[in-house]
Design a protein around this motif. Structure first.
Motif, mmCIF file in Angstrom:
data_model
loop_
_atom_site.group_PDB
_atom_site.id
_atom_site.type_symbol
_atom_site.label_atom_id
_atom_site.label_comp_id
_atom_site.label_asym_id
_atom_site.label_seq_id
_atom_site.Cartn_x
_atom_site.Cartn_y
_atom_site.Cartn_z
ATOM 1 N N ILE A 677 42.125 47.902 32.671
ATOM 2 C CA ILE A 677 40.974 47.475 33.472
ATOM 3 C C ILE A 677 40.531 48.656 34.307
ATOM 4 O O ILE A 677 41.307 49.578 34.576
ATOM 5 N N ARG A 678 39.276 48.630 34.699
ATOM 6 C CA ARG A 678 38.765 49.704 35.526
ATOM 7 C C ARG A 678 37.975 49.099 36.671
ATOM 8 O O ARG A 678 37.195 48.164 36.459
ATOM 9 N N LEU A 679 38.188 49.618 37.852
ATOM 10 C CA LEU A 679 37.494 49.071 39.019
ATOM 11 C C LEU A 679 35.995 49.295 38.855
ATOM 12 O O LEU A 679 35.552 50.384 38.520
ATOM 13 N N HIS A 680 35.240 48.235 39.083
ATOM 14 C CA HIS A 680 33.812 48.269 38.772
ATOM 15 C C HIS A 680 32.972 48.114 40.040
ATOM 16 O O HIS A 680 31.999 48.816 40.251
ATOM 17 N N PHE A 681 33.359 47.159 40.895
ATOM 18 C CA PHE A 681 32.583 46.938 42.107
ATOM 19 C C PHE A 681 33.486 46.303 43.163
ATOM 20 O O PHE A 681 34.359 45.508 42.830
ATOM 21 N N VAL A 682 33.286 46.680 44.410
ATOM 22 C CA VAL A 682 34.060 46.085 45.502
ATOM 23 C C VAL A 682 33.108 45.467 46.502
ATOM 24 O O VAL A 682 32.172 46.127 46.957
ATOM 25 N N HIS A 683 33.335 44.205 46.827
ATOM 26 C CA HIS A 683 32.544 43.565 47.877
ATOM 27 C C HIS A 683 33.352 43.624 49.155
ATOM 28 O O HIS A 683 34.453 43.098 49.212
ATOM 29 N N GLY A 684 32.791 44.247 50.167
ATOM 30 C CA GLY A 684 33.507 44.300 51.430
ATOM 31 C C GLY A 684 33.356 45.657 52.069
ATOM 32 O O GLY A 684 33.057 46.650 51.411
ATOM 33 N N TYR A 685 33.562 45.688 53.378
ATOM 34 C CA TYR A 685 33.520 46.929 54.149
ATOM 35 C C TYR A 685 34.405 46.685 55.348
ATOM 36 O O TYR A 685 34.390 45.603 55.932
ATOM 37 N N ARG A 686 35.230 47.656 55.684
ATOM 38 C CA ARG A 686 36.186 47.422 56.771
ATOM 39 C C ARG A 686 35.528 47.736 58.096
ATOM 40 O O ARG A 686 35.404 48.896 58.477
ATOM 41 N N GLY A 687 35.105 46.685 58.792
ATOM 42 C CA GLY A 687 34.437 46.911 60.074
ATOM 43 C C GLY A 687 35.173 46.265 61.220
ATOM 44 O O GLY A 687 34.931 46.577 62.364
ATOM 45 N N TYR A 688 36.110 45.353 60.917
ATOM 46 C CA TYR A 688 36.623 44.556 62.023
ATOM 47 C C TYR A 688 37.535 45.355 62.947
ATOM 48 O O TYR A 688 37.670 45.030 64.102
ATOM 49 N N ASP A 689 38.168 46.424 62.455
ATOM 50 C CA ASP A 689 39.040 47.186 63.358
ATOM 51 C C ASP A 689 38.823 48.683 63.204
ATOM 52 O O ASP A 689 39.673 49.465 63.577
ATOM 53 N N CYS A 690 37.708 49.087 62.597
ATOM 54 C CA CYS A 690 37.442 50.512 62.427
ATOM 55 C C CYS A 690 36.035 50.785 62.940
ATOM 56 O O CYS A 690 35.193 49.906 62.923
ATOM 57 N N GLY A 1257 41.890 40.483 47.925
ATOM 58 C CA GLY A 1257 42.921 41.034 48.811
ATOM 59 C C GLY A 1257 43.021 40.133 50.023
ATOM 60 O O GLY A 1257 42.018 39.752 50.605
ATOM 61 N N GLY A 1258 44.250 39.793 50.398
ATOM 62 C CA GLY A 1258 44.398 38.867 51.525
ATOM 63 C C GLY A 1258 43.909 39.475 52.812
ATOM 64 O O GLY A 1258 42.829 39.171 53.309
ATOM 65 N N ALA A 1259 44.707 40.370 53.345
ATOM 66 C CA ALA A 1259 44.362 40.924 54.652
ATOM 67 C C ALA A 1259 43.228 41.911 54.565
ATOM 68 O O ALA A 1259 42.571 42.201 55.556
ATOM 69 N N ASP A 1260 42.972 42.510 53.385
ATOM 70 C CA ASP A 1260 41.895 43.505 53.354
ATOM 71 C C ASP A 1260 40.540 42.846 53.096
ATOM 72 O O ASP A 1260 39.521 43.522 53.062
ATOM 73 N N MET A 1261 40.545 41.519 52.889
ATOM 74 C CA MET A 1261 39.311 40.732 52.825
ATOM 75 C C MET A 1261 38.321 41.233 51.792
ATOM 76 O O MET A 1261 37.123 41.064 51.967
ATOM 77 N N SER A 1262 38.807 41.883 50.759
ATOM 78 C CA SER A 1262 37.852 42.425 49.811
ATOM 79 C C SER A 1262 37.924 41.678 48.494
ATOM 80 O O SER A 1262 38.973 41.154 48.125
ATOM 81 N N LEU A 1263 36.798 41.649 47.825
ATOM 82 C CA LEU A 1263 36.700 41.026 46.511
ATOM 83 C C LEU A 1263 36.427 42.171 45.547
ATOM 84 O O LEU A 1263 35.439 42.878 45.692
ATOM 85 N N MET A 1264 37.351 42.376 44.584
ATOM 86 C CA MET A 1264 37.177 43.508 43.675
ATOM 87 C C MET A 1264 36.901 43.002 42.265
ATOM 88 O O MET A 1264 37.531 42.053 41.808
ATOM 89 N N VAL A 1265 35.961 43.652 41.621
ATOM 90 C CA VAL A 1265 35.594 43.274 40.258
ATOM 91 C C VAL A 1265 36.012 44.411 39.342
ATOM 92 O O VAL A 1265 35.638 45.556 39.557
ATOM 93 N N TRP A 1266 36.812 44.083 38.326
ATOM 94 C CA TRP A 1266 37.317 45.089 37.383
ATOM 95 C C TRP A 1266 36.749 44.770 36.008
ATOM 96 O O TRP A 1266 36.682 43.609 35.631
ATOM 97 N N THR A 1267 36.396 45.798 35.231
ATOM 98 C CA THR A 1267 35.966 45.508 33.860
ATOM 99 C C THR A 1267 37.165 45.656 32.948
ATOM 100 O O THR A 1267 38.015 46.517 33.147
ATOM 101 N N ASN A 1268 37.197 44.796 31.951
ATOM 102 C CA ASN A 1268 38.311 44.778 31.005
ATOM 103 C C ASN A 1268 37.947 45.712 29.857
ATOM 104 O O ASN A 1268 36.914 45.550 29.220
ATOM 105 N N GLU A 1269 38.792 46.694 29.574
ATOM 106 C CA GLU A 1269 38.492 47.619 28.477
ATOM 107 C C GLU A 1269 39.459 47.355 27.348
ATOM 108 O O GLU A 1269 40.673 47.444 27.513
ATOM 109 N N MET A 1270 38.899 46.991 26.189
ATOM 110 C CA MET A 1270 39.731 46.569 25.065
ATOM 111 C C MET A 1270 40.536 47.758 24.543
ATOM 112 O O MET A 1270 40.197 48.903 24.749
#
Length: 1614
Positions: A677-690, A1257-1270
């Motif tokens: 799999i390859r990381l394709h898109f991440v929903h999220g940005y760390r703003g709550y403590d940075c 990700g639990g604590a990192d609050m991010s939703l990651m989308v991976w593409t499946n490569e055959m």
């Protein structure tokens, strides 16, 4: 109540009486300005005899014990004692720190010396090995270090006539050192028959390799080379403590009180006996001499400094006096004159004039003195003695009035009454006696209420009462003069005390920290007029408090200078000065008291810099005057970034678990899946403590971070690229001034900072080793060469790096509270600011340290929490945003003014060419002019302002703004809610990225036939995301409670959501409006599932360990599944909708029948055969292999099977996403693993067509989308997966030679007993330290044995015929049995170079002659030749050795010239056991070495400087060869037992990738024996030879093909 703030007055050190003569030598010099520099206690003193003025250097935190003067005589180096002692180099003219050298020595720094041109400094530690260390002091960098000797070293000096040579001496030894590369190599001096072996106390170097040294018996020993050639007997009658060389010759000073001057050839000139002069006394002992022209400075054991003019040698001039050895406790102040009286254990009482800064009277008593008091008329002086007696003297002529001894124990305190009639005497046997003064001190009364020794006394103003403190901290009152105890509190209430010196009592409650024992404050004195109180404690600190001081933990100002305990402190009679005395440092400090009005006049004089700030850190009590912390900041300070298990711990944990595995891996394990799999898109940005972690790059892309991923987002194409080099949460991000490189810092046990390129996404440098737990702030300098970082360890360490080289330049402890931001000065690269909780500090670099000054707030503002900071348009101006919404404007370190900018905290600030932009919690972006005079424009972030084409939805109006950046005509804004917005200058807002807000995210569901998914989180929102190219949030809905699970119905129309209060709801999947909701349980709903097909039933699992089954159509509960012993974690339906598979927190796998919920028992073999509608279970035989070796430590939290039932994806607590082949039977299956999430992955789901994998990700609050490569689909890209961790046993290949070599343990000559005596005088057979066996049973004191008699004949050229030397002529043999690549041609094939035993051999082919390099002292194991034309015939050889303690027997690499056999550099390495492979880089400047230690460490050196650049454990099995690529200085390959690794050097870090076996038929990882590089420039090829007779080609990282080749096995490749 006024004690809440520190007093506004101030103390300034005005004079120090004393000089440290005890236990120190050579610590007194003339500077270039003819001032005298020395030290006392923790203060460096520069005294000008002409003006009778002192300047003080106060950068040390404990006793100074060593001092060296730079050859130009302006700079001074001083070393201190302590647990982490450091060296300061400072300017004697300005008394400012130039450089701090630290982090190497322990216990203390015994000696220091500068070299001839003053570039290098050598120091000797007080640790058990007496480490010798050479520094490049300007850069604060250690060049070389070696163990000095087993016993104390007293003096060390550079040889001023030979470069890179040093001499050290000490207890029974003298050593001659040579510095080459990073190696310090000692040779012991040979005493021979010329002199007795004895302790050498001091030395001086002269021309022609001569060294003069002063011995304990008073002789001077003269050395040539390492041999003693003559002695000058009886130079002194006792030990020679000091020797000083100058242009005219040498001066020596000894214990006999004599100074002798010698000419340059050490012929005596003259002798001065100080005991015979008019200032002399019996027992005078000289500790330090300094001869300049016709003046000689002498420092004595008894803390005196004399100046002698040579032609009036019998009239020495006394410059300074002080108390001698023994504790100093007694201090009294004259009631009417500016005089102070002190008395000490040296039995002297001394009277000092505070105006003239001089001693005016001195008298010696019979007994040690412990306390003193002067009567009100100033006529009588009473002294309390250690033996229980007290004596009264007349002040005028120091004659005795009376001597009385009524007690057996020491008198610790005595005081005259204010009317002068009585003397109260407090004794250690817990009584106070009262004597009448006029009655010739007849005893009147006795107070006996105390149970412990008396510590302090005070009389009332009317002389009718006495109050006492004792060792138990009790405060008692007595009626005078009879001494009856007063128990009625009311009687005492109105009493006014004449003086206040008691440490306990209501008025001084505040001097005690909140939690402390009662005996560490030794003395107090109250100044009623100025309403201040001064205290002295055991830690060498003087503090000023307001008086009265009622509440515990009051604020104060603190002053350092004394080293250990301060025993007493008093105000002078007119309150102009404070006098304090030190116990162990027996010095007297005189402080000028500066009141508030005077303070204002002196402010333009910058406050003196010192490492500990006088406005102390600790003095923050209840923060009563600091406003409440904002809730968001409060939350953030509570965050700890500690982990139970860090990813760095995995290798060790694996090793521990390997034993358990041996039994488990009997079955043949499945291969890892072919898909990746390859990381394709991440929903999220760390703003709550940075904060300030969002920027535009050069080409207008946006860079930010979330979880463990650095994201580069292209807003035109709506695509993301990822930097995946981190393995845990990224906490901070900074952009290089050229906007093309990014620095990111992460969480970790030894957290790293990565600097990477936004174009290629390759790491350029990785910095680690100095922070703990995490890095919370980073910033680049304006020239982009340096980087500053701040850690989240307890001291919030600040580190300044040269990031390209990966070197730490400087380090300092920041603050005990959290630091939010670090900013480097754009105009001066050596300055920076840090801001944080109640903290604004201005730092400047000094060598290896940083010196910080707190921002001076004055009356303008309060000590606020700073959230952000920037520099202004000049180097002095700085601006910071506070937690109350103000912007503070600073000039230098002073607060100039504050401007109200936002409601609530100002979280982010950005400086523009003209003006500033700020963002705050109020959700407003404000533009300001360049002086913060007026606000030019504000933008509110509101839904109404969203641009029409904006993707996604804004969750709330005015979200808290955490990051702001400008560029490309827009303002980029990051919010606490995880959104990134772009604000156009004209006002409309575009939403670019968003993710969940703070709170864990667990619920995830993918749609049955569309590329969308739903998530639900503890942030109380339910969101729908588009996974197709638009990548945006389609809908969002706020819930009354957070949720942990969700599920689409099979027709995709309904969405069920389980909430954390035990209720669940069904919503319309398009509009998210409620359809129906139920509340049957109290605990969290953990999983929710529609039955397959028509979706008739809904199964709802909760943490109450029940599963409820509902009929969707009738909305009724139709069944309950009971029988689980713990909370439910996962549920799955079978295809028919009749059976439920359940996992629980107790790791049970249960089955229930639907819809009634009857428990079923199904044999595990049958489970496989059942067709499951979905598989998210983590238990059972089918997925036994997904549990890692360290299954006890980490949990697999989620799994999901593709619809073709081929690949199982799992998520675990360490943040790994793994792919397994299904079914994963047998323990510890092979897998591919991916790191992007930081901590636990809470959920994983394949989309309906298996084209994508979605992970949460639990604590990192991010939703990651991976593409499946055959399988079979392969882009050429760096492989980011890592193969499994355990090599299986059947990986073939065996060869007896290789096995034997792998198991050889090298015997090391240095460790084995010396069979042959090593005592020749051949130059390269150095004098070794004797081994343990030789010492045998000699007493431990004589560390070095005298030499065997018969060898001494040829030690010093006696008149007999000398023994002829042997010369090596020919060596037969070559080491081939266990070495490779160690024969090379030189000079176009004329010569061959190779090695045998410990000799490097150059063999001329034509003549057959050999020449030898013989500097190694043990077997050589490897040899390489530098191929670069600049370094012709340069050879590197590595040898075996014992432990890596940097001593002469440690393994080392010698770099030498093959033709003239000159050693160019010696690298002492940390490879214990030996060096088994060496290789030069393409430019020839770098050298790579591999060790034989258990980790097979790989190290890279800059060999010319002897500097180690990088080092890292190579592999757990033997590495045979490691070679640089022929065209590279940063890439190399290592091969060895069952591995090939491809390495890259990034800054100071080594990154490795394992070679991956491609899908060639039955390719197995074999033992590789040799490596060579292919010549195809575009494809990186490397060729490895391996055991089973074939050669493999590796393009990039993957194995390309296998070629058969001649048996048996090749060990060398050309």
């Amino acid at each position: 109540m006024a004690a809440r703030s520190a007093p506004s007055c101030h103390l300034r050190l005005e004079w120090v009486y004393g000089y440290r003569g005890h236990q120190c030598r050579n610590n007194l010099y003339y500077t270039a300005a003819k001032e005298i520099v020395y030290f006392v206690a923790g203060v460096g003193v520069v005294y000008s005899p002409r003006e009778h003025r002192q300047k003080f250097y106060r950068g040390h935190s404990d006793d100074i014990i060593s001092l060296a003067l730079h050859p130009e005589r302006v700079l001074v180096a001083t070393g201190q004692v302590g647990k982490e002692p450091y060296i300061c180099v400072w300017d004697s003219y300005t008394v400012q720190t130039i450089s701090i050298l630290k982090d190497v020595h322990t216990h203390g720094i015994a000696c220091l010396a500068f070299d001839l041109d003053g570039q290098r400094l050598v120091s000797v530690g007080l640790d058990s090995k007496n480490a010798v260390c050479v520094w490049d002091w300007k850069r604060g960098k250690m060049l070389s270090m070696a163990p000095g000797h087993t016993d104390r070293i007293f003096d060390i000096s550079w040889d001023l006539y030979q470069p890179n040579k040093l001499v050290s001496c000490g207890v029974k030894h003298i050593k001659f050192w040579s510095l080459c590369g990073n190696a310090l190599t000692p040779k012991r001096g040979v005493f021979g028959k010329t002199g007795d072996l004895q302790t050498i106390l001091c030395l001086a170097c002269a021309r022609d390799e001569l060294t003069y040294s002063g011995a304990l018996n008073g002789d001077i020993y003269v050395w040539k080379g390492i041999n003693l050639i003559r002695t000058i007997q009886g130079a002194h009658t006792a030990g020679i403590f000091s020797m000083n060389a100058c242009e005219e010759g040498f001066a020596t000073g000894g214990r006999d009180g004599c100074i002798r001057l010698w000419d340059l050839t050490f012929k005596p000139i003259t002798v001065i006996d100080l005991r015979e002069t008019d200032q002399g006394y019996k027992g005078l002992s000289v500790r330090s001499v300094c001869w300049r022209g016709d003046h000689i400075l002498v420092g004595t054991q008894d803390s005196e400094i004399f100046e002698i003019v040579v032609h009036e040698r019998n009239k020495p001039f006394l410059i300074m006096q002080g108390h001698c050895e023994g504790e100093l406790w007694a201090l009294a102040i004259h009631p009417t004159k500016p005089l102070a009286v002190t008395g000490s254990d040296d039995r002297s009482v001394r009277i000092w004039s505070l105006v003239d800064h001089a001693l005016i009277a001195r008298c010696n008593m019979e007994e040690p003195i412990r306390c003193a008091a002067v009567n009100v008329d100033g006529i009588h002086l009473a002294l309390g003695m250690k033996d229980g007696s007290f004596t009264v003297l007349r002040v005028r002529d120091m004659t005795e009035v009376v001597h009385i001894k009524d007690r057996k124990e020491a008198i610790h305190e005595l005081k005259y009454s204010p009317d002068g009639t009585y003397l109260a005497v407090g004794c250690n046997d817990s009584s106070v006696d009262i004597y009448g003064v006029a009655q010739r001190y007849k005893k009147f009364g006795e107070c006996v209420g105390s149970l412990s020794f008396i510590t302090h006394l005070d009389w009332s103003s009317d002389s009718r009462y006495l109050q006492t403190n004792d060792g138990n901290g009790k405060r008692l009152f007595y009626r005078m003069p009879g001494g009856k105890e007063v128990t009625n509190k009311d009687e005492i209430k109105g009493v006014h005390w004449a003086s206040w010196t008691c440490v306990s009592g209501l008025e001084v409650n505040g001097i005690w920290p909140k939690y402390s024992d009662i005996n560490d404050i030794n003395s107090v004195d109250g100044n009623y007029i100025g309403q201040v109180l001064v205290t002295a404690d055991d830690y060498g600190i003087i503090k000023l408090f307001r008086y009265p001081c009622l509440r515990k933990g009051a604020k104060f100002k603190k002053y350092i200078g004394h080293s250990a305990h301060v025993t007493n402190v008093r105000w002078s009679h007119d309150y102009q000065w404070v006098i304090s005395i030190g116990g162990a440092d027996h010095s007297v400090f005189q402080w000028k008291f500066i009141t508030e009005r005077k303070l204002k006049d002196t402010l333009h004089i910058a406050p003196q810099e010192s490492l500990a700030d006088s406005n102390s850190d600790e003095s923050d009590s209840d923060l009563s005057d600091v406003p409440e912390l904002d809730s968001e900041i409060e939350q953030e300070t509570q965050l700890t970034y500690r982990r139970q298990v860090y990813k760095e711990d995995l290798p060790q944990l694996k090793e521990q678990c390997k034993e358990k595995q041996k039994s488990g891996t009997s079955k043949r394990r499945e291969w890892a899946p072919g898909n990746s799999i390859r990381l394709h898109f991440v929903h999220g940005y760390r703003g709550y403590d940075c904060r300030s972690n969002l920027f535009y790059t050069q080409i207008g892309e946006i860079v930010y971070h979330v979880a463990a991923v650095g994201v580069i987002y292209n807003r035109q194409q709506n695509t993301q690229r990822f930097y995946l080099g981190h393995d845990d949460d990224i906490l901070c991000l900074a952009l290089h001034p050229l906007k093309d490189y990014v620095a990111t810092g992460q969480v970790g046990r030894d957290p790293s900072i990565h600097i990477w390129d936004t174009e290629t996404i390759k790491p350029l440098s990785i910095l680690k080793g100095y922070h703990q737990y995490g890095v919370c702030a980073v910033d680049f300098s304006a020239d982009g060469k340096r980087l500053a970082s701040v850690g989240i360890d307890d001291g919030h360490t600040i580190v300044l790096w040269d990031w390209k080289k990966g070197e730490k330049l400087s380090i300092a402890r920041g603050s005990k509270d959290k630091i939010f931001v670090v900013k480097m000065n754009p105009y001066v690269p050596d300055k920076l600011i840090t801001a944080g909780i109640k903290h604004m500090k201005f730092w400047r670099r000094a060598g290896g340290g940083l010196i910080g000054r707190k921002g001076y707030i004055g009356t303008l503002g309060k000590n606020d929490t700073m959230m952000c900071a920037v520099y202004g348009w000049t180097e002095e101006m700085a601006f910071s945003g506070t937690s109350t919404g103000d912007v503070c404007i600073w000039r230098d370190v002073f607060l100039v003014k504050t401007v109200k900018a936002h409601d609530g905290p100002v979280f982010s600030m950005h400086a523009l060419e003209k003006g500033f932009v700020t963002g705050g919690k109020d959700g407003v972006v404000a533009l300001w002019d360049d002086s913060f005079e007026r606000c030019l424009k504000t933008y509110a972030i509101k839904r109404a302002a969203l641009a029409p084409g904006s993707k996604g939805l804004l969750l709330e109006d005015n979200p808290s703004i955490r990051a702001i950046s400008l560029g490309h005509g827009h303002i980029l804004v990051g919010t606490k809610n995880g959104e990134i917005l772009e604000v156009d200058k004209s006002g409309p807002v575009t939403l670019l990225v968003q993710g969940h807000m703070e709170g864990e995210v667990w619920g995830l569901a993918t749609h049955p036939y569309l590329p969308i998914c739903a998530t639900v989180s503890d942030d109380k929102t339910l969101r729908i995301w588009d996974l197709s190219p638009s990548h945006c949030m389609l809908a969002v809905r706020k819930l009354k409670k957070g949720g942990r699970c969700c599920c689409f119905s099979p027709d995709g129309k309904a969405l069920a959501v389980g909430l954390n209060d035990g209720s669940f709801l069904m919503a319309n999947a398009d509009t998210l409006e409620d359809l129906v909701s139920f509340h049957h349980r109290k605990d969290i709903i953990s999983d929710i599932r529609f039955s397959p097909g028509s979706g008739k039933y809904l199964a709802v699992a909760s943490h109450d360990s029940f599963i409820d089954i509902y009929n969707v159509m009738s909305s009724k509960r139709v069944g309950i599944c009971k029988g689980a012993t713990s909370y439910i974690t996962h549920i799955d339906w079978d295809i028919r909708g009749k059976l439920l598979q359940v996992n629980t927190g107790a790791k049970e796998q249960l089955f229930f029948e639907a819809p009634r919920g009857k428990k079923q028992t199904i044999p595990s073999v049958e489970v496989e055969k059942i067709g499951w509608a979905s598989w998210t279970s983590v238990l059972g035989l089918c997925c036994e292999g997904i549990w890692p070796v360290i299954g006890e430590v980490t949990d697999v939290t989620a799994s999901c099977l593709t619809s073709d039932k081929m690949i199982l994806a799992t998520g675990d607590d360490l943040g790994f996403v793994k792919l397994f082949r299904y079914p994963a039977k047998g323990k510890f299956g092979k897998f591919k693993r991916y790191v992007a999430h930081s901590t636990h992955v809470t959920n994983v789901r394949w989309t309906y067509d298996d084209s994508m994998l979605v992970t949460l990700g639990g604590a990192d609050m991010s939703l990651m989308v991976w593409t499946n490569e055959m399988e079979g689909y392969r882009e050429k890209r760096p492989c980011d997966s890592e193969e499994s961790d355990i090599d299986s046993e059947e990986d073939g290949g065996y060869d007896s030679d290789v096995t034997r070599e792998n198991e050889i343990s090298y015997t090391i000559r240095a460790l084995s007993t010396n069979i042959r005596p090593m005592f020749g005088i051949k130059p390269h057979l150095q004098q070794k330290e004797p081994s343990v066996d030789e010492r045998g049973s000699r007493p431990p004191v004589s560390r070095a044995p005298p030499q065997p008699e018969k060898l001494q004949t040829n030690n010093v050229g006696k008149k007999k015929r000398p023994i002829e030397d042997l010369v090596l002529e020919l060596v037969f043999g070559y080491r081939g049995r266990d070495c490779r690549n160690n024969v090379h041609y030189l000079n176009d094939g004329d010569d061959i170079i190779y090695h045998a035993a410990s000799v490097g051999i150059l063999h001329n082919v034509a003549t057959g002659t050999q020449s030898f390099y013989q500097e190694h002292n043990d077997d050589i194991l490897c040899l390489t030749v530098n191929q670069h034309p600049r370094f012709i015939n340069i050879v590197a050889t590595g040898q075996v050795g014992d432990s890596a303690d940097m001593s002469a027997t440690a393994p080392s690499i010698h770099i030498w010239d093959a033709m003239n056999k000159q050693t160019l550099s010696i690298l002492r390495c940390y490879h214990s056991k030996g060096v088994c492979s060496v290789s030069f880089s393409a430019t020839g400047k770098l050298l790579l070495s591999v060790g034989l230690d258990p980790e097979h460490t790989i190290t890279i050196w800059r060999w010319q400087e002897g500097a180690k650049i990088a080092s890292r454990a190579g592999h757990n099995q033997r590495i045979f060869v490691a070679e640089f690529r022929p065209d590279s200085d940063s890439q190399f390959v290592s091969v060895g037992v069952k591995h090939v690794k491809f390495w890259t050097l990034a800054g100071r870090a080594l990154l490795s990738k394992k070679g991956l076996l491609s899908t060639l038929e039955d390719a197995r990882m074999q033992t590789m024996l040799a490596v060579a590089f292919g010549a195809v420039p575009s494809v990186e090829m490397s060729v490895c030879g391996k055991i089973t007779y074939c050669v493999e080609l590796w393009p990039e990282l993957t194995m390309g093909l296998c070629l058969p080749c001649t048996p048996p096995c090749e060990t060398d490749l050309l």
